[in-house]
Write an enzyme that holds these catalytic residues in place. Structure first.
Site, PDB file in Angstrom:
ATOM      1  N   GLY A  14       0.830  -1.211   0.000  1.00 14.94           N
ATOM      2  CA  GLY A  14       0.000   0.000   0.000  1.00 14.94           C
ATOM      3  C   GLY A  14       0.855   1.248   0.000  1.00 14.94           C
ATOM      4  O   GLY A  14       1.747   1.410   0.830  1.00 14.94           O
ATOM      5  N   GLY A  16      -0.400   4.443   0.311  1.00 11.55           N
ATOM      6  CA  GLY A  16      -1.188   5.580   0.786  1.00 11.55           C
ATOM      7  C   GLY A  16      -0.313   6.377   1.742  1.00 11.55           C
ATOM      8  O   GLY A  16       0.912   6.364   1.651  1.00 11.55           O
ATOM      9  N   PHE A  17      -0.964   7.052   2.699  1.00  2.91           N
ATOM     10  CA  PHE A  17      -0.209   7.904   3.629  1.00  2.91           C
ATOM     11  C   PHE A  17       0.760   7.092   4.488  1.00  2.91           C
ATOM     12  O   PHE A  17       1.888   7.514   4.729  1.00  2.91           O
ATOM     13  CB  PHE A  17      -1.176   8.677   4.527  1.00  2.91           C
ATOM     14  CG  PHE A  17      -1.879   9.778   3.796  1.00  2.91           C
ATOM     15  CD1 PHE A  17      -1.192  10.924   3.456  1.00  2.91           C
ATOM     16  CD2 PHE A  17      -3.210   9.680   3.456  1.00  2.91           C
ATOM     17  CE1 PHE A  17      -1.832  11.960   2.786  1.00  2.91           C
ATOM     18  CE2 PHE A  17      -3.866  10.700   2.784  1.00  2.91           C
ATOM     19  CZ  PHE A  17      -3.169  11.837   2.444  1.00  2.91           C
ATOM     20  N   GLY A  18       0.305   5.914   4.969  1.00  2.00           N
ATOM     21  CA  GLY A  18       1.172   5.115   5.839  1.00  2.00           C
ATOM     22  C   GLY A  18       2.333   4.515   5.067  1.00  2.00           C
ATOM     23  O   GLY A  18       3.498   4.613   5.473  1.00  2.00           O
ATOM     24  N   VAL A  85      -2.345  -7.391  -3.692  1.00  2.61           N
ATOM     25  CA  VAL A  85      -1.935  -8.410  -2.715  1.00  2.61           C
ATOM     26  C   VAL A  85      -3.179  -9.166  -2.267  1.00  2.61           C
ATOM     27  O   VAL A  85      -4.174  -8.556  -1.857  1.00  2.61           O
ATOM     28  CB  VAL A  85      -1.227  -7.751  -1.507  1.00  2.61           C
ATOM     29  CG1 VAL A  85      -0.910  -8.788  -0.436  1.00  2.61           C
ATOM     30  CG2 VAL A  85       0.042  -7.046  -1.970  1.00  2.61           C
ATOM     31  N   GLU A 178     -18.802  17.829   3.540  1.00  2.00           N
ATOM     32  CA  GLU A 178     -18.137  18.475   2.401  1.00  2.00           C
ATOM     33  C   GLU A 178     -18.901  18.230   1.102  1.00  2.00           C
ATOM     34  O   GLU A 178     -19.120  19.146   0.304  1.00  2.00           O
ATOM     35  CB  GLU A 178     -16.706  17.925   2.257  1.00  2.00           C
ATOM     36  CG  GLU A 178     -15.753  18.455   3.300  1.00  2.00           C
ATOM     37  CD  GLU A 178     -14.458  17.644   3.438  1.00  2.00           C
ATOM     38  OE1 GLU A 178     -13.598  18.065   4.213  1.00  2.00           O
ATOM     39  OE2 GLU A 178     -14.306  16.607   2.771  1.00  2.00           O
ATOM     40  N   ASP A 317      -5.074   3.126   8.417  1.00  2.00           N
ATOM     41  CA  ASP A 317      -6.485   2.809   8.666  1.00  2.00           C
ATOM     42  C   ASP A 317      -6.728   1.328   8.935  1.00  2.00           C
ATOM     43  O   ASP A 317      -7.781   0.957   9.458  1.00  2.00           O
ATOM     44  CB  ASP A 317      -7.332   3.228   7.454  1.00  2.00           C
ATOM     45  CG  ASP A 317      -7.566   4.729   7.413  1.00  2.00           C
ATOM     46  OD1 ASP A 317      -7.054   5.429   8.306  1.00  2.00           O
ATOM     47  OD2 ASP A 317      -8.254   5.199   6.489  1.00  2.00           O
TER      48      ASP A 317
HETATM   49  C1  LIG Z   1     -13.001  10.891   1.123  1.00  2.00           C
HETATM   50  C2  LIG Z   1     -12.021  10.901   2.256  1.00  2.00           C
HETATM   51  C3  LIG Z   1     -11.715  12.093   2.885  1.00  2.00           C
HETATM   52  C4  LIG Z   1     -10.803  12.120   3.927  1.00  2.00           C
HETATM   53  N1  LIG Z   1     -10.515  13.314   4.508  1.00  2.00           N
HETATM   54  C5  LIG Z   1      -9.558  13.365   5.465  1.00  2.00           C
HETATM   55  C6  LIG Z   1      -9.166  14.612   6.013  1.00  2.00           C
HETATM   56  O1  LIG Z   1      -9.707  15.665   5.661  1.00  2.00           O
HETATM   57  N2  LIG Z   1      -8.177  14.614   6.945  1.00  2.00           N
HETATM   58  C7  LIG Z   1      -7.574  13.466   7.357  1.00  2.00           C
HETATM   59  O2  LIG Z   1      -6.648  13.523   8.164  1.00  2.00           O
HETATM   60  N3  LIG Z   1      -7.936  12.270   6.862  1.00  2.00           N
HETATM   61  C8  LIG Z   1      -8.899  12.191   5.932  1.00  2.00           C
HETATM   62  N4  LIG Z   1      -9.279  10.978   5.414  1.00  2.00           N
HETATM   63  C9  LIG Z   1      -8.694   9.755   5.983  1.00  2.00           C
HETATM   64  C10 LIG Z   1      -7.317   9.498   5.429  1.00  2.00           C
HETATM   65  O3  LIG Z   1      -7.302   9.678   4.035  1.00  2.00           O
HETATM   66  C11 LIG Z   1      -6.905   8.094   5.807  1.00  2.00           C
HETATM   67  O4  LIG Z   1      -6.867   8.030   7.212  1.00  2.00           O
HETATM   68  C12 LIG Z   1      -5.554   7.728   5.239  1.00  2.00           C
HETATM   69  O5  LIG Z   1      -5.597   7.734   3.836  1.00  2.00           O
HETATM   70  C13 LIG Z   1      -5.127   6.340   5.710  1.00  2.00           C
HETATM   71  O6  LIG Z   1      -3.889   6.051   5.148  1.00  2.00           O
HETATM   72  P1  LIG Z   1      -3.486   4.542   4.832  1.00  2.00           P
HETATM   73  O7  LIG Z   1      -2.074   4.574   4.388  1.00  2.00           O
HETATM   74  O8  LIG Z   1      -3.845   3.681   5.963  1.00  2.00           O
HETATM   75  O9  LIG Z   1      -4.446   4.101   3.658  1.00  2.00           O
HETATM   76  P2  LIG Z   1      -4.666   4.738   2.225  1.00  2.00           P
HETATM   77  O10 LIG Z   1      -4.177   6.125   2.168  1.00  2.00           O
HETATM   78  O11 LIG Z   1      -6.093   4.466   1.918  1.00  2.00           O
HETATM   79  O12 LIG Z   1      -3.744   3.855   1.283  1.00  2.00           O
HETATM   80  C14 LIG Z   1      -3.957   2.488   1.085  1.00  2.00           C
HETATM   81  C15 LIG Z   1      -3.189   2.086  -0.160  1.00  2.00           C
HETATM   82  O13 LIG Z   1      -3.186   0.670  -0.235  1.00  2.00           O
HETATM   83  C16 LIG Z   1      -3.484   0.267  -1.547  1.00  2.00           C
HETATM   84  N5  LIG Z   1      -4.084  -1.073  -1.440  1.00  2.00           N
HETATM   85  C17 LIG Z   1      -5.220  -1.406  -0.800  1.00  2.00           C
HETATM   86  N6  LIG Z   1      -5.433  -2.733  -0.865  1.00  2.00           N
HETATM   87  C18 LIG Z   1      -4.399  -3.243  -1.560  1.00  2.00           C
HETATM   88  C19 LIG Z   1      -4.058  -4.558  -1.973  1.00  2.00           C
HETATM   89  N7  LIG Z   1      -4.804  -5.616  -1.650  1.00  2.00           N
HETATM   90  N8  LIG Z   1      -2.936  -4.730  -2.705  1.00  2.00           N
HETATM   91  C20 LIG Z   1      -2.156  -3.664  -3.038  1.00  2.00           C
HETATM   92  N9  LIG Z   1      -2.435  -2.409  -2.672  1.00  2.00           N
HETATM   93  C21 LIG Z   1      -3.540  -2.196  -1.932  1.00  2.00           C
HETATM   94  C22 LIG Z   1      -4.416   1.331  -2.064  1.00  2.00           C
HETATM   95  O14 LIG Z   1      -4.409   1.381  -3.481  1.00  2.00           O
HETATM   96  C23 LIG Z   1      -3.827   2.581  -1.436  1.00  2.00           C
HETATM   97  O15 LIG Z   1      -2.857   3.173  -2.252  1.00  2.00           O
HETATM   98  C24 LIG Z   1     -10.185  10.920   4.363  1.00  2.00           C
HETATM   99  C25 LIG Z   1     -10.495   9.711   3.730  1.00  2.00           C
HETATM  100  C26 LIG Z   1     -11.399   9.710   2.678  1.00  2.00           C
HETATM  101  C27 LIG Z   1     -11.710   8.410   1.990  1.00  2.00           C
END
Ligand SMILES: Cc1cc2nc3c(=O)[nH]c(=O)nc-3n(C[C@H](O)[C@H](O)[C@H](O)COP(=O)(O)OP(=O)(O)OC[C@H]3O[C@@H](n4cnc5c(N)ncnc54)[C@H](O)[C@@H]3O)c2cc1C
Length: 466
Positions: A14, A16-18, A85, A178, A317
């Site tokens: 993944g 994303g942010f993490g 994955v 929003e 998340d």
């Molecule tokens: C519409 C929306 C608005 C938001 N607004 C805010 C805000 O204003 N402020 C704030 O702080 N937070 C906000 N959030 C929450 C914030 O975006 C999340 O807390 C953050 O993105 C979590 O980061 P993460 O790395 O856990 O997951 P994510 O950022 O969701 O990244 C997960 C990554 O894993 C990849 N992935 C998933 N499953 C698989 C797999 N099986 N195989 C390979 N890759 C995979 C995805 O493609 C993605 O790139 C918002 C979320 C959403 C959906």
């Protein structure tokens, strides 16, 4: 001559942010990193609603993973793989991709985020799309913009026209608020005068929330401010509304156990209510026997590892993590981007410590505050200020602060510049420039498609205006 020992292999699932923070934090550490994502981009989810409401284009809030991490790739430290994955073999220490490839690891960081939860009603997903990915945002944008087009086509059937001009948003957290606020602005300002048979200002935007107030995670005074700002925008807020059914004609809900069910005819329903952990949580449970919470998130140890598997970290998340501030009771870490970023950095730092045979450290989340915008010049904010504690404010100043924070945290100078320019333009003109929908009407399954000969239609609204 002896060959050098292979570097420890770190696999990150993944970007994303993490995931991206974990990869960046490991830059310069003697490890071989493989970063796997099912898409080719990193996405700034907090601005997704702007893409869904045609205010910004997809590239402004996202960036190719390869480009963002190009220095680590060039240095030979990082491999980026596009893949889904699907499995984790904790015994053999490898993960499985959907196409069968297996990727071995010495240290694993799972950061696959969250998905929508329809509270056991997955059949609602077809009628009420949620907002998590760019694909979701573009799909919602098509539905919103084509709803006005289809209302224009329903000039002779007032009830049908009204149902196309009624938008229901389920869930009044930051995303729902929003979406509802921006939709009201689109109807009342952006599209006004662009249609002849309908008056877009008659569109209804109804925000349904099960809890007693909007923005339930914010202090009560700010919820109240948000409610007032929504009222001022013309959004109809229904709190205490438990949704009982959604189909292609609208939503049914109940405001109290003994109250009768109400029906809202709305051809466009947006789901902003429930969040469930990525399915990789279940896969981790199958592989390691770890505990999951009710949302399917992995209950992690204080150092963000999976119990009994110090080589597997879960961040963002997907993790049900607690913050371990010195001298305080552990508190749950919220599912927000700063939490995911801090966890990604922490997991990477703990891997570094393990490589140096040092003890890992418990995770401590630093809360900087929360923000939610409602529409132009309206937002609510809480900010943690050292020594002063929590500051709370709303209105224009909160909105300007929201703008600054979101532009600042966007990845890439070009994106920041473009978003600023787009917002400045939209502020003065009310225009939303990303309204071109490439998909034809036929791709909207619930739109009227059958062929019948109908009477020609006069442009009623236009003649009224003249
Ligand atoms: C519409 C929306 C608005 C938001 N607004 C805010 C805000 O204003 N402020 C704030 O702080 N937070 C906000 N959030 C929450 C914030 O975006 C999340 O807390 C953050 O993105 C979590 O980061 P993460 O790395 O856990 O997951 P994510 O950022 O969701 O990244 C997960 C990554 O894993 C990849 N992935 C998933 N499953 C698989 C797999 N099986 N195989 C390979 N890759 C995979 C995805 O493609 C993605 O790139 C918002 C979320 C959403 C959906």
């Amino acid at each position: 001559m002896s060959t050098p020992a292979p570097l420890p292999r770190v696999v990150i699932v993944g970007c994303g942010f993490g995931g991206i923070e974990a990869a960046r934090t490991l830059a310069g550490t003697p490890v071989d990193i493989t970063l796997i994502d099912r898409t080719n981009h990193h996405l700034f989810q907090p601005l997704l609603y702007q893409v869904a409401t045609a205010g910004l284009t997809s590239p402004s809030i996202s960036g190719p993973i390869r480009h963002i991490l190009r220095r680590q790739i060039r240095n030979g430290q990082l491999t980026v793989l596009l893949g889904q994955v699907v499995g984790i073999d904790a015994g053999a220490r490898c993960i499985a991709l959907a196409d069968g490839e297996r990727v071995p690891y010495d240290h694993l960081i799972v950061a696959s985020g969250a998905t929508h939860s329809y509270f056991g009603h997955d059949e609602w997903a077809a009628h009420a799309p949620g907002l998590k990915t760019l694909a979701d945002a573009l799909h919602i944008r098509q539905r919103l913009l084509y709803a006005f087009e289809l209302a224009e086509r329903e000039a002779q059937d007032a009830a049908a026209r009204e149902s196309w001009l009624t938008f229901a948003v389920v869930g009044a957290g930051p995303t729902g608020v929003e979406m509802a606020g921006t939709l009201a602005e689109i109807a009342h300002h952006t599209l006004h005068e662009e249609y002849r048979r309908i008056d877009s200002r008659r569109a209804r935007v109804v925000l349904l929330e099960g809890a007693p107030r909007v923005l339930g995670a914010f202090p009560e005074t700010l919820s109240q401010r948000a409610r007032e700002q929504l009222d001022a925008l013309g959004v109809e807020v229904r709190t205490g509304a438990q949704v009982t059914h959604i189909d292609d004609q609208g939503v049914r809900f109940r405001r109290g156990k003994d109250e009768p069910e109400e029906t809202l005819r709305a051809r466009t329903v947006i789901w902003a209510a429930g969040v469930a952990a990525s399915p990789l949580g279940r896969e981790l449970q199958r592989a390691t026997d770890c505990a999951l919470d009710r949302a399917g998130r992995v209950v992690v140890e204080p150092d963000l590892t999976v119990a009994g598997h110090p080589e597997i970290h879960v961040v963002g998340d997907l993790a049900a993590a607690k913050s371990h501030a010195p001298g305080r009771e552990p508190t749950p870490v919220p599912g927000v981007s700063p939490g995911a970023k801090q966890m990604g950095r922490h997991a990477a730092a703990n891997i570094r410590r393990r490589l140096r045979s040092q003890a890992t450290r418990p995770f401590h989340y630093v809360d900087y505050g929360s923000l939610a915008t409602i529409g132009r010049r309206s937002a609510v904010a809480t900010v943690q200020v050292p020594l002063l504690g929590q500051l709370r404010f709303s209105g224009l100043f909160a909105w300007l602060f929201w703008l600054f924070v979101h532009v600042y945290f966007l990845i890439g100078f070009r994106n920041r510049l473009i978003v600023l320019a787009d917002w400045a333009w939209a502020y003065f003109t009310f225009e939303r420039h990303a309204r071109v929908v490439p998909e034809p009407l036929a791709t909207m399954p619930h739109a009227r498609q059958e062929h019948t000969w109908a009477e020609p239609v006069e442009p009623e609204h236009a003649s009224k205006r003249a």
